[in-house]
Write a protein that holds these residues in place. Structure first.
Motif, PDB file in Angstrom:
ATOM      1  N   TYR A 102       2.890  -1.452  -1.383  1.00 16.33           N
ATOM      2  CA  TYR A 102       2.059  -1.221  -2.609  1.00 16.33           C
ATOM      3  C   TYR A 102       1.237  -2.472  -2.959  1.00 16.33           C
ATOM      4  CZ  TYR A 102       6.694  -3.273  -4.168  1.00 16.33           C
ATOM      5  OH  TYR A 102       7.793  -4.200  -4.379  1.00 16.33           O
ATOM      6  N   ASN A 103       1.237  -3.315  -2.236  1.00 15.95           N
ATOM      7  CA  ASN A 103       0.143  -4.550  -2.510  1.00 15.95           C
ATOM      8  C   ASN A 103       0.337  -5.253  -1.121  1.00 15.95           C
ATOM      9  OD1 ASN A 103      -1.214  -6.505  -3.793  1.00 15.95           O
ATOM     10  ND2 ASN A 103      -0.120  -6.503  -5.521  1.00 15.95           N
ATOM     11  N   MET A 104      -0.414  -6.363  -1.037  1.00 12.94           N
ATOM     12  CA  MET A 104      -0.533  -7.108   0.252  1.00 12.94           C
ATOM     13  C   MET A 104       0.366  -8.237  -0.311  1.00 12.94           C
ATOM     14  SD  MET A 104      -2.293  -5.581   2.324  1.00 12.94           S
ATOM     15  CE  MET A 104      -1.634  -4.070   1.660  1.00 12.94           C
ATOM     16  N   SER A 105       0.548  -8.897   0.808  1.00 13.88           N
ATOM     17  CA  SER A 105       1.474 -10.141   0.619  1.00 13.88           C
ATOM     18  C   SER A 105       1.101 -11.143  -0.252  1.00 13.88           C
ATOM     19  CB  SER A 105       1.872 -10.845   2.016  1.00 13.88           C
ATOM     20  OG  SER A 105       0.718 -11.484   2.668  1.00 13.88           O
ATOM     21  N   ASN A 106      -0.175 -11.490  -0.224  1.00 10.71           N
ATOM     22  CA  ASN A 106      -0.784 -12.438  -1.346  1.00 10.71           C
ATOM     23  C   ASN A 106      -0.911 -11.720  -2.830  1.00 10.71           C
ATOM     24  OD1 ASN A 106      -3.049 -10.832  -1.238  1.00 10.71           O
ATOM     25  ND2 ASN A 106      -4.000 -12.343  -0.013  1.00 10.71           N
ATOM     26  N   ALA A 107      -0.582 -10.545  -3.229  1.00 15.40           N
ATOM     27  CA  ALA A 107      -0.723  -9.946  -4.271  1.00 15.40           C
ATOM     28  C   ALA A 107      -2.048  -9.836  -4.767  1.00 15.40           C
ATOM     29  CB  ALA A 107       0.067 -10.748  -5.263  1.00 15.40           C
ATOM     30  N   THR A 108      -2.984  -9.668  -4.039  1.00 12.46           N
ATOM     31  CA  THR A 108      -4.437  -9.349  -4.330  1.00 12.46           C
ATOM     32  C   THR A 108      -5.010  -8.234  -4.189  1.00 12.46           C
ATOM     33  OG1 THR A 108      -5.239 -10.233  -2.538  1.00 12.46           O
ATOM     34  CG2 THR A 108      -4.794 -11.912  -4.150  1.00 12.46           C
ATOM     35  N   VAL A 109      -4.277  -7.274  -3.482  1.00  9.40           N
ATOM     36  CA  VAL A 109      -4.524  -5.973  -3.251  1.00  9.40           C
ATOM     37  C   VAL A 109      -4.082  -4.878  -3.300  1.00  9.40           C
ATOM     38  CG1 VAL A 109      -5.380  -4.799  -0.934  1.00  9.40           C
ATOM     39  CG2 VAL A 109      -5.827  -7.357  -1.082  1.00  9.40           C
ATOM     40  N   PRO A 110      -3.726  -4.649  -4.760  1.00 12.40           N
ATOM     41  CA  PRO A 110      -2.709  -3.419  -5.159  1.00 12.40           C
ATOM     42  C   PRO A 110      -3.213  -2.227  -4.704  1.00 12.40           C
ATOM     43  CG  PRO A 110      -4.032  -4.228  -6.768  1.00 12.40           C
ATOM     44  CD  PRO A 110      -4.313  -5.300  -5.650  1.00 12.40           C
ATOM     45  N   VAL A 111      -2.481  -1.297  -4.243  1.00  9.50           N
ATOM     46  CA  VAL A 111      -2.781  -0.034  -4.173  1.00  9.50           C
ATOM     47  C   VAL A 111      -2.838   0.961  -5.494  1.00  9.50           C
ATOM     48  CG1 VAL A 111      -2.047   2.437  -3.038  1.00  9.50           C
ATOM     49  CG2 VAL A 111      -1.442   0.038  -1.920  1.00  9.50           C
ATOM     50  N   ASN A 112      -4.145   1.370  -5.709  1.00  5.05           N
ATOM     51  CA  ASN A 112      -4.318   2.315  -6.815  1.00  5.05           C
ATOM     52  C   ASN A 112      -5.003   3.545  -6.533  1.00  5.05           C
ATOM     53  OD1 ASN A 112      -7.201   1.873  -6.135  1.00  5.05           O
ATOM     54  ND2 ASN A 112      -7.204   0.058  -7.223  1.00  5.05           N
ATOM     55  N   ASP A 113      -5.188   4.217  -7.575  1.00  8.65           N
ATOM     56  CA  ASP A 113      -6.014   5.639  -7.293  1.00  8.65           C
ATOM     57  C   ASP A 113      -7.105   5.762  -6.488  1.00  8.65           C
ATOM     58  OD1 ASP A 113      -3.999   6.717  -9.036  1.00  8.65           O
ATOM     59  OD2 ASP A 113      -5.185   6.450 -10.898  1.00  8.65           O
ATOM     60  N   ASP A 114      -7.744   4.718  -6.324  1.00 12.96           N
ATOM     61  CA  ASP A 114      -8.858   4.915  -5.656  1.00 12.96           C
ATOM     62  C   ASP A 114      -8.686   5.133  -4.063  1.00 12.96           C
ATOM     63  OD1 ASP A 114     -11.003   4.352  -7.678  1.00 12.96           O
ATOM     64  OD2 ASP A 114     -11.063   2.295  -7.289  1.00 12.96           O
TER      65      ASP A 114
END
Length: 261
Positions: A102-114
């Motif tokens: 639900y995100n990338m390992s560096n916490a900068t790429v969260p999965v969202n509605d887009d």
């Protein structure tokens, strides 16, 4: 328009026991009604035609939905594990598992509605599943670059094959704080495919190069920061421990992959 593949290429097929696990898992995911996307090798193959072996199943979902997926499978006898609260969990059956990301390992790429705007669908192990759109597939891979893995070639191939379907404005918005990373990948594409440079919009290159030109005349920041750990925590750890740079990742200095006793 939806992209639908009639079957999964043989080269992607895992061991029969693992395939049976994946087959049942995908059916259950669809039956759950919880929104998810299949990503990784399956999405890259669908968009580019590049087929390669894969040893895992990457299921992407929003952060608010990952507990629901884990609970759904747990109720049906599967074992679940939250590997890292910041980005990844797992669903297990015996020795087999699939990742819930639900995100990338560096916490900068969260999965969202887009991520769920696209309608690209493929058939995997007999189940029709949606895959990560080209824009978000690129977004999910831009920071994957260390001594052990580099996804720049995947990005270049997705641009090559799906440039007309990429939402370039949305991609720029995702990478607004990291526009230099986007510029580097686009330069990499231009170098790899000099005859295909027009596949990247001219306005985007002008915008990024304009930012670079403006930045050249600015003084350095007051805080000495190393952003390299957004790419690789292990490769740039010395910058934090010995070279005096501030860290932006927020991870511990030791990369731990096993539970702490």
């Amino acid at each position: 328009m939806a992209d639908t593949a009639a079957h999964t290429p043989d080269e992607l097929e895992p061991h029969p026991e693992v395939e049976a696990f994946y087959t049942e898992s995908l059916k259950l995911l669809v039956e759950s009604g919880i929104p998810f996307l299949l990503s990784g090798t399956y999405a890259v193959s669908a968009y580019t035609g590049i087929v390669r072996p894969t040893k895992d199943l990457d299921v992407f979902c929003k952060a608010g939905d990952y507990p629901k997926i884990l609970a759904y499978f747990q109720e049906r006898g599967y074992r679940t594990e939250v590997e890292d609260e910041r980005w990844i969990a797992k669903v297990w059956q015996d020795d087999h598992f699939f990742d819930v990301i639900y995100n990338m390992s560096n916490a900068t790429v969260p999965v969202n509605d887009d991520w769920f705007r696209g309608t690209h669908t493929i058939c995997v192990y007999g189940t029709d599943v949606r895959i990560t759109p080209p824009t978000e597939l690129i977004w999910s891979k831009v920071f994957i670059q260390d001594r052990y893995r580099y996804d720049g070639a995947d990005i270049a191939h997705v641009i090559l094959k799906k440039h007309e379907e990429i939402d370039w404005k949305r991609l720029l918005a995702y990478l607004e704080p990291y526009w230099e990373v986007l510029l580097v990948h686009l330069l990499n594409f231009r170098f790899a495919y000099p005859t295909e440079r027009s596949r990247v919009p001219k306005w985007l290159m002008e915008e990024l190069i304009g930012r670079l030109q403006a930045q050249l005349h600015l003084p350095p920041a007051n805080v000495k920061v190393c952003r390299g750990r957004l790419f690789s925590p292990r490769d740039y750890v010395i910058d934090i421990t010995e070279f005096g740079f501030a860290d932006v990742v927020g991870k511990g200095l030791e990369e731990r992959h096993e539970p702490i006793a």
